[in-house]
Write an enzyme that holds these catalytic residues in place. Structure first.
Site, mmCIF file in Angstrom:
data_model
loop_
_atom_site.group_PDB
_atom_site.id
_atom_site.type_symbol
_atom_site.label_atom_id
_atom_site.label_comp_id
_atom_site.label_asym_id
_atom_site.label_seq_id
_atom_site.Cartn_x
_atom_site.Cartn_y
_atom_site.Cartn_z
ATOM 1 N N ASP A 2 2.176 -12.007 24.828
ATOM 2 C CA ASP A 2 3.204 -11.224 24.535
ATOM 3 C C ASP A 2 4.428 -12.264 25.000
ATOM 4 O O ASP A 2 4.847 -11.754 26.260
ATOM 5 C CB ASP A 2 3.527 -10.075 24.726
ATOM 6 C CG ASP A 2 2.440 -9.063 24.002
ATOM 7 O OD1 ASP A 2 2.535 -9.138 22.823
ATOM 8 O OD2 ASP A 2 1.707 -8.293 24.196
ATOM 9 N N ASP B 79 -1.205 -4.103 16.654
ATOM 10 C CA ASP B 79 -0.845 -4.200 17.913
ATOM 11 C C ASP B 79 0.322 -2.989 18.494
ATOM 12 O O ASP B 79 1.193 -3.158 17.776
ATOM 13 C CB ASP B 79 0.027 -5.705 18.099
ATOM 14 C CG ASP B 79 0.434 -5.995 19.304
ATOM 15 O OD1 ASP B 79 -0.092 -5.426 20.120
ATOM 16 O OD2 ASP B 79 1.231 -6.877 19.422
HETATM 17 C C1 DX5 Z 1 4.491 -4.914 22.530
HETATM 18 C C2 DX5 Z 1 3.332 -6.024 22.380
HETATM 19 C C3 DX5 Z 1 1.763 -5.629 22.624
HETATM 20 C C4 DX5 Z 1 1.603 -4.277 23.594
HETATM 21 C C5 DX5 Z 1 -0.065 -4.048 23.745
HETATM 22 O O1 DX5 Z 1 5.685 -5.326 22.327
HETATM 23 O O2 DX5 Z 1 3.403 -6.939 21.423
HETATM 24 O O3 DX5 Z 1 1.063 -6.672 22.407
HETATM 25 O O4 DX5 Z 1 2.071 -4.591 24.949
HETATM 26 O O5 DX5 Z 1 -0.037 -3.413 24.858
HETATM 27 P P1 DX5 Z 1 -0.557 -1.657 24.715
HETATM 28 O O6 DX5 Z 1 -1.947 -1.891 24.005
HETATM 29 O O7 DX5 Z 1 -0.376 -1.172 25.956
HETATM 30 O O8 DX5 Z 1 0.374 -0.963 23.711
HETATM 31 ZN ZN ZN Z 2 1.805 -8.187 21.035
#
Ligand code: DX5
Ligand code: ZN
Length: 215
Positions: A34, A171
């Protein structure tokens, strides 16, 4: 076959290498990076140096999820060490250029959509994408609550894709409780951060994401 991608955003950064090795040993299918610029989303995360540092120990495909404004200006730097690059449709005036650059490097391309962004905004690019990343939280932070309307959006995406060879990834806030609903709706890839890295048993959590609680 459903794939699980681990988002390292909420792993223990003090032991980043060990966390990656551990999640790979737990049979994760993909690694999800990310990348946040503090403009497209109200948060900063990490970028190219981290991607380059982890590359030698990563044995699964790495997908860089660019949450940055004007991805076309920086995408070239992420392409070499990524297997796939995902950019946001809201962040660029030139999606075609992004897709072209990714394709030229023979990497997998993905277009991400925020929760409020309609699927029709990406319809014209569907012949050129490997995956659609449907955000089930407003991007910027890990550990947020899953937005239930995503389930319908996945169904709509499935319908729009038709017989094209495109994967649907989801996601944000994905966990073993909502995973099966997403899979039933048509999701092919589940991206999970908190659910995996805050669990005691990564392998078991990944299995539960794919197959539900019982198996
Ligand atoms: C949000 C990100 C995601 C997220 C996934 O901005 O793109 O990839 O962090 O993490 P969880 O599973 O904790 O929501
Ligand atoms: Zn992400």
């Amino acid at each position: 076959m459903i794939k699980v991608a681990a988002s390292i955003l909420n792993c223990n950064f003090l032991r980043l290498g060990d966390e990656i090795k551990k999640v790979q040993k737990a049979n994760v299918d993909l690694l999800h990076l990310d990348v946040m610029d503090g403009h497209f989303v109200p948060n900063l995360s990490f970028g190219i140096p981290i991607l380059k540092a982890i590359r030698p120990i990563v044995s699964v495909p790495i997908f860089s999820h660019l949450m940055v404004i004007k991805p076309e200006t920086i995408i070239d730097q992420f392409i070499p060490d990524s297997d796939g690059v995902i950019f946001h449709i809201e962040a660029t005036d030139n999606p075609r250029l992004c897709l072209k650059l990714i394709k030229k490097a023979k990497k997998f391309s993905g277009i991400a959509l925020n929760p409020d962004t309609a699927l029709k905004t990406i319809e014209q690019y569907l012949d050129d994408v490997y995956e659609i990343l449907i955000m089930s939280v407003y991007p910027g932070f890990g550990g947020q609550k899953f937005i239930r309307a995503t389930i319908n959006k996945v169904k709509q995406a499935k319908a729009i894709i038709g017989d094209r060879d495109i994967r649907i990834a989801v996601d944000g806030g994905v966990n073993p409780r909502n995973a099966q609903m997403l899979i039933n709706a048509g999701a092919d890839i589940l991206v999970a951060g908190t659910a995996i890295f805050k669990s005691d048993n990564y392998a078991q959590t990944i299995k539960m994401l794919k197959y539900g609680y019982s198996k």
